[in-house]
Design a protein around this motif. Structure first.
Motif, PDB file in Angstrom:
ATOM      1  N   PRO A   1       0.818  -1.209   0.000  1.00  0.00           N
ATOM      2  CA  PRO A   1       0.000   0.000   0.000  1.00  0.00           C
ATOM      3  C   PRO A   1       0.855   1.263   0.000  1.00  0.00           C
ATOM      4  N   VAL A   2       0.253   2.369  -0.358  1.00  0.00           N
ATOM      5  CA  VAL A   2       0.960   3.658  -0.337  1.00  0.00           C
ATOM      6  C   VAL A   2       0.081   4.674   0.381  1.00  0.00           C
ATOM      7  N   GLN A   3       0.731   5.584   1.075  1.00  0.00           N
ATOM      8  CA  GLN A   3      -0.013   6.680   1.707  1.00  0.00           C
ATOM      9  C   GLN A   3       0.106   7.919   0.826  1.00  0.00           C
ATOM     10  N   LEU A   4      -1.029   8.533   0.521  1.00  0.00           N
ATOM     11  CA  LEU A   4      -1.009   9.840  -0.142  1.00  0.00           C
ATOM     12  C   LEU A   4      -1.241  10.844   0.972  1.00  0.00           C
ATOM     13  N   ILE A   5      -0.287  11.749   1.166  1.00  0.00           N
ATOM     14  CA  ILE A   5      -0.380  12.695   2.283  1.00  0.00           C
ATOM     15  C   ILE A   5      -0.476  14.098   1.688  1.00  0.00           C
ATOM     16  N   GLU A   6      -1.593  14.773   1.903  1.00  0.00           N
ATOM     17  CA  GLU A   6      -1.660  16.155   1.422  1.00  0.00           C
ATOM     18  C   GLU A   6      -1.416  17.109   2.596  1.00  0.00           C
ATOM     19  N   LEU A   7      -0.490  18.052   2.407  1.00  0.00           N
ATOM     20  CA  LEU A   7      -0.213  19.061   3.437  1.00  0.00           C
ATOM     21  C   LEU A   7      -1.076  20.283   3.150  1.00  0.00           C
ATOM     22  N   GLY A   8      -1.854  20.726   4.104  1.00  0.00           N
ATOM     23  CA  GLY A   8      -2.676  21.929   3.938  1.00  0.00           C
ATOM     24  C   GLY A   8      -3.674  21.792   2.805  1.00  0.00           C
ATOM     25  N   PRO A   9      -4.656  20.884   2.903  1.00  0.00           N
ATOM     26  CA  PRO A   9      -5.558  20.630   1.763  1.00  0.00           C
ATOM     27  C   PRO A   9      -6.612  21.716   1.495  1.00  0.00           C
ATOM     28  N   GLY A  10      -6.634  22.791   2.263  1.00  0.00           N
ATOM     29  CA  GLY A  10      -7.575  23.886   1.954  1.00  0.00           C
ATOM     30  C   GLY A  10      -9.014  23.412   1.980  1.00  0.00           C
TER      31      GLY A  10
ATOM     32  N   LEU B   1      -5.509   7.892   2.214  1.00  0.00           N
ATOM     33  CA  LEU B   1      -5.377   9.348   2.099  1.00  0.00           C
ATOM     34  C   LEU B   1      -5.231   9.961   3.490  1.00  0.00           C
ATOM     35  N   HIS B   2      -4.182  10.767   3.657  1.00  0.00           N
ATOM     36  CA  HIS B   2      -3.965  11.451   4.941  1.00  0.00           C
ATOM     37  C   HIS B   2      -3.918  12.958   4.691  1.00  0.00           C
ATOM     38  N   CYS B   3      -4.668  13.697   5.478  1.00  0.00           N
ATOM     39  CA  CYS B   3      -4.674  15.159   5.356  1.00  0.00           C
ATOM     40  C   CYS B   3      -3.975  15.756   6.576  1.00  0.00           C
ATOM     41  N   VAL B   4      -2.990  16.617   6.338  1.00  0.00           N
ATOM     42  CA  VAL B   4      -2.324  17.304   7.448  1.00  0.00           C
ATOM     43  C   VAL B   4      -2.854  18.728   7.472  1.00  0.00           C
ATOM     44  N   GLU B   5      -3.639  19.045   8.472  1.00  0.00           N
ATOM     45  CA  GLU B   5      -4.337  20.340   8.488  1.00  0.00           C
ATOM     46  C   GLU B   5      -4.460  20.835   9.926  1.00  0.00           C
TER      47      GLU B   5
ATOM     48  N   HIS C   1     -13.287   9.629   3.719  1.00  0.00           N
ATOM     49  CA  HIS C   1     -12.506   8.437   4.069  1.00  0.00           C
ATOM     50  C   HIS C   1     -11.076   8.774   4.492  1.00  0.00           C
ATOM     51  N   ALA C   2     -10.686  10.055   4.428  1.00  0.00           N
ATOM     52  CA  ALA C   2      -9.298  10.423   4.773  1.00  0.00           C
ATOM     53  C   ALA C   2      -9.087  10.360   6.290  1.00  0.00           C
ATOM     54  N   GLN C   3      -7.806  10.420   6.699  1.00  0.00           N
ATOM     55  CA  GLN C   3      -7.482  10.549   8.132  1.00  0.00           C
ATOM     56  C   GLN C   3      -6.770  11.885   8.320  1.00  0.00           C
ATOM     57  N   TRP C   4      -7.048  12.544   9.452  1.00  0.00           N
ATOM     58  CA  TRP C   4      -6.487  13.894   9.664  1.00  0.00           C
ATOM     59  C   TRP C   4      -5.415  13.903  10.738  1.00  0.00           C
ATOM     60  N   HIS C   5      -4.437  14.788  10.537  1.00  0.00           N
ATOM     61  CA  HIS C   5      -3.338  14.928  11.503  1.00  0.00           C
ATOM     62  C   HIS C   5      -2.968  16.412  11.588  1.00  0.00           C
ATOM     63  N   ASP C   6      -2.356  16.782  12.739  1.00  0.00           N
ATOM     64  CA  ASP C   6      -1.908  18.168  12.917  1.00  0.00           C
ATOM     65  C   ASP C   6      -0.570  18.436  12.265  1.00  0.00           C
ATOM     66  N   HIS C   7       0.205  17.372  12.088  1.00  0.00           N
ATOM     67  CA  HIS C   7       1.587  17.549  11.640  1.00  0.00           C
ATOM     68  C   HIS C   7       2.014  16.319  10.860  1.00  0.00           C
TER      69      HIS C   7
ATOM     70  N   PHE D   1       1.287  25.380   0.137  1.00  0.00           N
ATOM     71  CA  PHE D   1       1.443  25.130   1.576  1.00  0.00           C
ATOM     72  C   PHE D   1       2.615  25.944   2.117  1.00  0.00           C
ATOM     73  N   PHE D   2       3.777  25.858   1.440  1.00  0.00           N
ATOM     74  CA  PHE D   2       4.977  26.486   1.994  1.00  0.00           C
ATOM     75  C   PHE D   2       4.896  28.016   2.016  1.00  0.00           C
ATOM     76  N   ASP D   3       4.098  28.614   1.110  1.00  0.00           N
ATOM     77  CA  ASP D   3       4.036  30.083   1.089  1.00  0.00           C
ATOM     78  C   ASP D   3       3.383  30.645   2.342  1.00  0.00           C
ATOM     79  N   ALA D   4       2.619  29.790   3.052  1.00  0.00           N
ATOM     80  CA  ALA D   4       1.918  30.267   4.256  1.00  0.00           C
ATOM     81  C   ALA D   4       2.812  30.174   5.495  1.00  0.00           C
ATOM     82  N   LEU D   5       4.001  29.571   5.360  1.00  0.00           N
ATOM     83  CA  LEU D   5       4.842  29.400   6.556  1.00  0.00           C
ATOM     84  C   LEU D   5       5.655  30.673   6.809  1.00  0.00           C
TER      85      LEU D   5
END
Ligand code: SAH
Length: 397
Positions: free
Chosen positions: A86-95, A118-122, A137-143, A160-164
């Motif tokens: 399996p593979v994890q697709l991780i989106e950072l800051g999915p808006g 699918l993992h959402c980091v938000e 169906h995604a899973q959410w994380h803070d980091h 994502f990076f422009d907001a840091l």
């Protein structure tokens, strides 16, 4: 436009009166992420003007084809990797979750959804709720560090990076100075203070961070003329260290898309173009910008109500990934990337089957790829772990 101070501005004025000027990245951090009054805490950033109340629009919101092509790119990379795990697709800051939803549709269509998670980091609870409607169906994380490292991954970060938050250093005849936000007559103003090495701050990690900054400024010194500034983001550096650690651990790739620049030479053109500067003059290097309801405003106005960003320093990002033993591949423009993935053929095909939407689809593709729209200003950085194949259309050299 209402220019009366926001509640956050009044609080910042008090903080500065008590503790002195705020370093630019600390100011940005409060303006964007203050848990009570920060922009991302209180506003809906992304969306069309007024209708959806957003302040800016991003590529996935311009056209569904953007996310679909990235979905196909992920599938191709996965097949090229030749593994059955399996593979994890991780989106950072999915808006608003649009990119995740569009890419997932392609994966589902090809019957690969059983192989992928699918993992959402938000960090924003309000955006998480909107994302959950699109990709329940995604899973959410803070980091990123909280995503369980149980499978190889493909990490996607669009705008994502422009907001840091970023620090800004200016080259002066006496060495480097650093930008702070201070207060004069009850109004916020920028001030520049000498930067000459590790701070005496007792804050954890502050001295090590300054030693890193000093080393980076030395590396860059001869690329910058007197008066020009360099933007270096400790938050982006820290994030890329986490990304590199994750990619080393399980194997995988990062795809980061954002407005920004690689080397100083291409920065001068692309960042100045975005800021509406006169291209015949040397660019100041200051790419800090504030967007309020689709209009540029002063970064020291509408605090907590306007989006505050800087252009991404992809050279610094690539360097820090390399430092983490992850290989950054040569930077592409968004136009080159999407053209190579077949955006025009896909647009033709979709328009032929949905003639009612044809005009919107064609104008979306034009906006994403044209050199005078998002095609050149936006860049695509791909970086891979040592055991991963080089994804299309990138090359190692
Ligand atoms: N990728 C989306 C949204 C871009 S806006 C699009 O292309 O439309 C930036 C996103 O990053 C928002 O979802 C914001 O809440 C999120 N974000 C900003 N800083 C973050 C952080 N440190 N960790 C996780 N998410 C963050």
């Amino acid at each position: 436009m209402d220019l009366s101070p926001t509640p956050l501005e009044n609080r910042l004025i008090e903080i500065i009166a008590q503790n002195g000027a705020l370093r630019l990245d600390h100011f940005m951090d409060l303006a964007l992420f203050d848990p009570q009054d920060g922009y991302y805490t209180t506003h809906m950033p992304i969306g069309a003007p007024y209708a959806e109340g957003g302040d800016f629009i991003t590529a996935p919101e311009v056209s569904q084809i953007f996310g679909e092509l990235i979905g196909a790119w992920c599938l191709d990379l996965w097949q090229k990797n030749g593994r059955d795990e399996p593979v994890q697709l991780i989106e950072l800051g999915p808006g608003r979750g649009t990119l995740s939803a569009d890419l997932w549709r392609v994966i589902d269509h090809h019957h690969f959804s059983d192989h992928m998670q699918l993992h959402c980091v938000e960090t924003s609870p309000r955006l998480r709720a909107i994302q959950a409607e699109k990709v329940p169906h995604a899973q959410w994380h803070d980091h990123i560090g909280a995503v369980p490292a149980t499978a190889p991954c493909i990490i996607i970060a669009n705008e994502f990076f422009d907001a840091l938050p970023t620090r800004q250093f200016r080259r002066t005849a006496d060495g480097w100075s650093e930008r702070y936000v201070s207060c004069e007559k009850n109004t916020l103003v920028f001030v520049d203070c000498p930067f000459d090495g590790p701070s005496r701050s007792v804050e954890k990690g502050a001295q090590e961070q300054d030693v890193d900054m000093m080393a980076e400024l030395r590396r860059l010194e001869d690329q910058f003329a007197l008066g020009q500034c360099v933007e270096l983001s400790p938050a982006a550096r820290l994030y890329s260290d986490h990304i590199a650690a994750r990619l080393r651990q399980t194997g995988g790739a990062l795809l980061a898309i954002d407005y920004g620049y690689g080397k100083a030479a291409d920065r001068d053109n692309s960042a100045a173009q975005a800021g509406g500067e006169d291209l015949s003059l040397p660019f100041s290097g200051d790419s800090l910008q504030a967007m309020f309801r689709h209009q540029f405003v002063s970064p020291l106005s509408h605090i907590g109500a306007a989006d505050l960003t800087t252009h991404v320093n992809f050279d610094a990002l690539a360097q820090s990934l390399k430092h983490g033993q992850i290989t950054p591949l040569p930077l592409l423009t968004q136009g080159t990337f999407l053209n190579a993935l077949g955006i025009h053929a896909r647009t033709q095909k979709l328009a032929a089957s949905h003639p009612d939407h044809a005009a919107t689809l064609f104008s979306g593709t034009q906006r994403l790829t044209a050199a005078d729209e998002m095609g050149q200003l936006f860049k695509v950085l791909c970086a891979i772990s040592s055991d991963f194949p080089v994804p299309l259309p990138f090359s190692e050299k």
